[in-house]
Design an enzyme around this catalytic site. Sequence first.
Site, mmCIF file in Angstrom:
data_model
loop_
_atom_site.group_PDB
_atom_site.id
_atom_site.type_symbol
_atom_site.label_atom_id
_atom_site.label_comp_id
_atom_site.label_asym_id
_atom_site.label_seq_id
_atom_site.Cartn_x
_atom_site.Cartn_y
_atom_site.Cartn_z
ATOM 1 N N TYR A 24 0.769 -1.086 -0.216
ATOM 2 C CA TYR A 24 0.261 -0.231 -0.340
ATOM 3 C C TYR A 24 1.099 0.837 -0.198
ATOM 4 O O TYR A 24 0.382 1.870 0.355
ATOM 5 C CB TYR A 24 -1.226 0.093 1.173
ATOM 6 N N LYS A 71 3.963 -14.266 5.441
ATOM 7 C CA LYS A 71 4.250 -15.873 4.228
ATOM 8 C C LYS A 71 5.493 -15.863 3.757
ATOM 9 O O LYS A 71 6.439 -15.984 2.709
ATOM 10 C CB LYS A 71 3.073 -14.743 2.505
#
Length: 340
Positions: A124, A171
């Site tokens: 973002y 992740k």
Amino acid sequence: MAHRVTLIPGDGIGPELAEATRRVLEATGVEFEWETVDAGEAVIAEYGTPLPDHVLESIKRNKVALKGPITTPVGEGFRSVNVTLRQTLNLYANLRPARSMKGLDTRYEDVDLVIVRENTEDLYAGIEHMVGRDAAESIKIITREASERIARFAFDYAVANGRRKVTAVHKANIMKLSDGLFLESCRTVAADYDGKIEFEDRIVDNMCMQLVQKPDLYDVLVLPNLYGDIVSDLAAGLVGGLGVAPGANIGTEAAVFEPVHGSAPKYAGQNKANPTALILSGALMLRHLGYPDAATGVETAVRDVIAEGVATTYDLGGSAGTSQFADAVIERLASVSAAR
Ligand code: NAD
């Protein structure tokens, strides 16, 4: 002492939800001095921007704002007001509790999750470019400073609110550097809370499956920006959806409390939309201002009215309007307060 709070009613259904919420918050007995300022579509013609400087100045001055949803005009070159507010005021923590309520038709009955989403970086950060004509690159920024700061926020929240466990979501098996750094930062901070708050981590895909299958195993989740965005909607879905999902954006200098949902333009001005998410965001604000009892009172009153099922809005299967729901919460609040 009256608390000076910036009130941004917002676009679409925002103004009617803000009015309902203002009435409920004032019924707690906590005194507010509202500084109402407009942002969004309605002010573009006058100021040439959906986020005029005086709105930002008001939040900086009062340090606390309650905000309705704001429409992001598509294809007109304006940045999202919401993203700009978070970045300009460095509101680094996005807090989204998701708790089951009786009376709502959901898959589980006792979900009680708190999503803590990093609000300033990750994908973002908005750094992307074309590589030639046929490829595009978005850059994912993860820093130790922001990761440790959000992890500390999650642990401090857990301690302050009597929660038992923080789960870091990542992740790192694939993005060994960026998500690896996020996980390492969470582990570093977790060590400071050893013996007080349990810590574990989950890979984000597995986390999603686990939340759908056994959400009761989880408590406070801390995530980088993108996973936080997605997983908080998943959590909202587990407890009844957008109409009941509150949120807070918290930084060191200011805090902005707002519902997760948008401006739902098709229902604007019809006294139809559900004010629950904004009212519960207001309860988060009460807690932030140091009124835990008033906050719990509002939450209990909202839950009771929804469980009763008489004065609920269309999205919860009822036929009451926005203001009737607020009236019922205010009435209930009086008996909740009297019982304490
Ligand atoms: P939305 O949340 O406005 O609406 C999605 C669906 O949920 C619609 O069917 C709507 O009617 C319903 N809904 C939403 N809030 C409700 C409520 N309180 N009571 C009853 N039903 C409710 O999402 P959207 O349609 O994707 O977005 C509309 C506008 O809102 C867009 O311009 C978007 O950019 C903006 N938006 C703003 C924020 C924010 O200000 N934080 C967040 C999301 C979307």
